[in-house]
Scaffold this active site. Sequence first.
Site, short mmCIF file in Angstrom:
data_model
loop_
_atom_site.label_atom_id
_atom_site.label_comp_id
_atom_site.label_asym_id
_atom_site.label_seq_id
_atom_site.Cartn_x
_atom_site.Cartn_y
_atom_site.Cartn_z
N ASP A 173 0.83 -1.20 0.00
CA ASP A 173 0.00 0.00 0.00
C ASP A 173 0.87 1.26 0.00
O ASP A 173 1.95 1.26 0.59
CB ASP A 173 -0.90 0.03 1.23
CG ASP A 173 -1.95 -1.08 1.22
OD1 ASP A 173 -2.13 -1.71 0.16
OD2 ASP A 173 -2.56 -1.33 2.27
N ASP A 224 -0.58 -2.83 -4.55
CA ASP A 224 -1.91 -3.14 -4.03
C ASP A 224 -2.69 -1.84 -3.85
O ASP A 224 -2.91 -1.11 -4.81
CB ASP A 224 -1.80 -3.95 -2.74
CG ASP A 224 -3.10 -4.66 -2.39
OD1 ASP A 224 -3.95 -4.84 -3.28
OD2 ASP A 224 -3.27 -5.04 -1.22
N ASP A 257 -5.45 3.08 1.13
CA ASP A 257 -6.42 2.21 1.80
C ASP A 257 -6.65 2.66 3.24
O ASP A 257 -5.74 3.17 3.91
CB ASP A 257 -5.92 0.77 1.83
CG ASP A 257 -6.04 0.08 0.47
OD1 ASP A 257 -6.49 0.73 -0.49
OD2 ASP A 257 -5.68 -1.11 0.38
N ARG A 290 -11.73 0.36 -7.50
CA ARG A 290 -11.74 0.81 -6.10
C ARG A 290 -11.57 2.31 -5.97
O ARG A 290 -10.60 2.81 -5.42
CB ARG A 290 -10.67 0.08 -5.28
CG ARG A 290 -10.86 -1.43 -5.25
CD ARG A 290 -9.89 -2.10 -4.29
NE ARG A 290 -10.12 -3.55 -4.24
CZ ARG A 290 -9.45 -4.39 -3.46
NH1 ARG A 290 -8.49 -3.93 -2.68
NH2 ARG A 290 -9.73 -5.68 -3.47
#
Length: 713
Positions: free
Chosen positions: A278, A311, A315, A362
């Site tokens: 991340d 990834d 997040d 996302r």
Amino acid sequence: MNRIVAKVTSIGLLFSLGLTLLFSGWGTAVVHAAGLTVTGSGGGNEAAYVEWSPVSNASGYKVFIKAASAADSQYQQLHNELIRKYASYWRADAVGLAAGSYVMKVEAVLSGGGTANAVTGTLAAAPYDRSGFAFSTASPYGTGSGAYNDNGTLKSGAQVLYVTSQNAQTVTLPVVVSSSGTVQTGVGLGGILTLRQKGYDTTPLAIRFIGKVTAADLSGQLNSSGYLELKGKNNYTEMNITLEGIGKDATAYGWGMLLRYTGNVEVRNLGVMLFPDDGISMDTGNANVWVHNNDIFYGSAGSDADQAKGDGSTDLKKGSTYITISYNHYFDSGKASLVGLSESAEFFVTFHHNWFDHSDSRHPRIRVASVHVYNNFYDGVSKYGVGVTTGASAFVEGNVFRNTKNPMLSSLQGTDALGEGTFSGENGGMIKAYNNSITGAASLIYANSSSGTAPANAASHDAYLASSRSEAVPGSYKALVGGTAYNNFDTLVDTGVSVAAVDNVSVVQQKVTAGAGRQGGGDFSWTFNNSVDDASYALNAPLMSAIRSYTSGLVSVGGNSGPVGPTPAPSATPVPTVTPAPTATPVPTTTPVPTAAPTSTPAPGAAVHNFTASGTSSSFFTIQGNLSTSKGTVVYNGLTLTQCLKIESATSVQFTAAKASTLTLVFNSEGTKIKVDGTSYPITNGVATISLAAGTHTITKDSTANLYYLMVE
């Protein structure tokens, strides 16, 4: 799509465009003065910059700033680290400016003696857009501005820490590590943050990154997974920290940021490249976090097939709430933002004015949370825009979806149930859509309108289409799997967004492409091929190659030139807030304490008292009062001062001057006035200088202040 960078010479033209922000890169005319040439200057969000050509016989440079309406005596000197050398020019950035008009002055110190000066035209600094749940009145801290006030200036008593490729492992900062006020010096950026994790030191701290800082530069400062950890002691610990880049080329290269148990944290103006897993991870117990105006590129490839681009870019999960993610530029991110993992209780997040530039999915992908998604530009998105599962509610308004395959999805229903495979096997959620611009969508099914790509379907849909932003979604519309209704959070709670803060959808694309990402568009330029990249979710090999070969144009840091090296200890000093006259434009807080540390030694016979070295013991001064080591560090006259006398009602310092003398008092940024013999004198940039007649004198409190050093000469 290329970033749209406008260059104008008329501020009037800027306002005629209907924009509410100014961005770094708005140029002014070239200015010449006595061999010094200003080649560029401009205002940005709570910042201004100046660039100039090297002067052949200059031994160094100083840069100053003042409010445009202020007298020349009000110029404030910038920190030395804000001046940087590039291959063919020099640049200085002033940050922490309240919105207003400013003028910057460059002074070349000539090797043969004397100086050359040049002054910019008027530079306009605009405010950052402080909207969203991080600024909700219902949130724990009411702000996500970190070390800054919501007007853009540094908080009183704030410390500033400069981090470069050379000093990341050696930079130092005194940190309070116990309830009794014990101070320990942290060494290295990671070491400093580890001490802050104890939870005793909430001093506002601006950590300013300069140039490209790599994982190797941060050796020993990152955790075992390659993250710089910013942690509190427990959930939602008050941190008051800003992580920020200076100028347009500050880059976190090869490492990511992990926020855990934090409250009131800001991350801004950074390029984030080749991060592990991340990029900026808000994992567990964070509140009032504001991530904005960053350029987010590919991460390092993970082990799964869908992690070729890294990834998650930004997040957040496990109880992280009251978060605002805004004005970021995502370059072909595979997974832009996961919101929620295993939560059971409602939490709140805002996404606004982000540029999802050919990213895949996302934007965000939401579990459980109530999320406000507005004024974002979805620019050639190959998979989907907003996705909801597990009872989540999302208010999606005023966004531009250009060639976004599936603008909105809810798990196991509507478009997600058409047979191409599901984006999630979890229960569905609900989306309220209003006033979005959607072109080139493959599928969009509304619950109550046939204006999508298919007829309305009350049972199996992607979103409910509202006729007004204040409309409550009827409870009869529910997720097909799970049966949850839209919770109408946007009409029931303070979202931190005023009606005026939501732009008309007609200006969103222009505003976002001009303003998202780092100042001035950053130092990395990339042009996507819409005919190929709109539909492709494969890794863009040429883009990855360009990221891997990225180098900084920075040559050195500091106005005196030389290699990029460690900031002299201590590396963080409190920065004063300069209070302007009531009728003047606010003056920035970008000055050291004191503004320029003297290079001379006290005159022979001078009486000097250093509270760090001597406490309250003195043969010349009679000192009554309390000492403190928790008020920050001041550098003055080559001294590192860590202990002060607190100027309180019972405090007094008495002495007798044998002749007419000058009294010099050195403070940190707290305090505006001090009394001597009952008369109030101003504290300017952390220093008060007072002319005295021979005789006995007494120093007492006017405003609360912290006195580190005094001298009578």
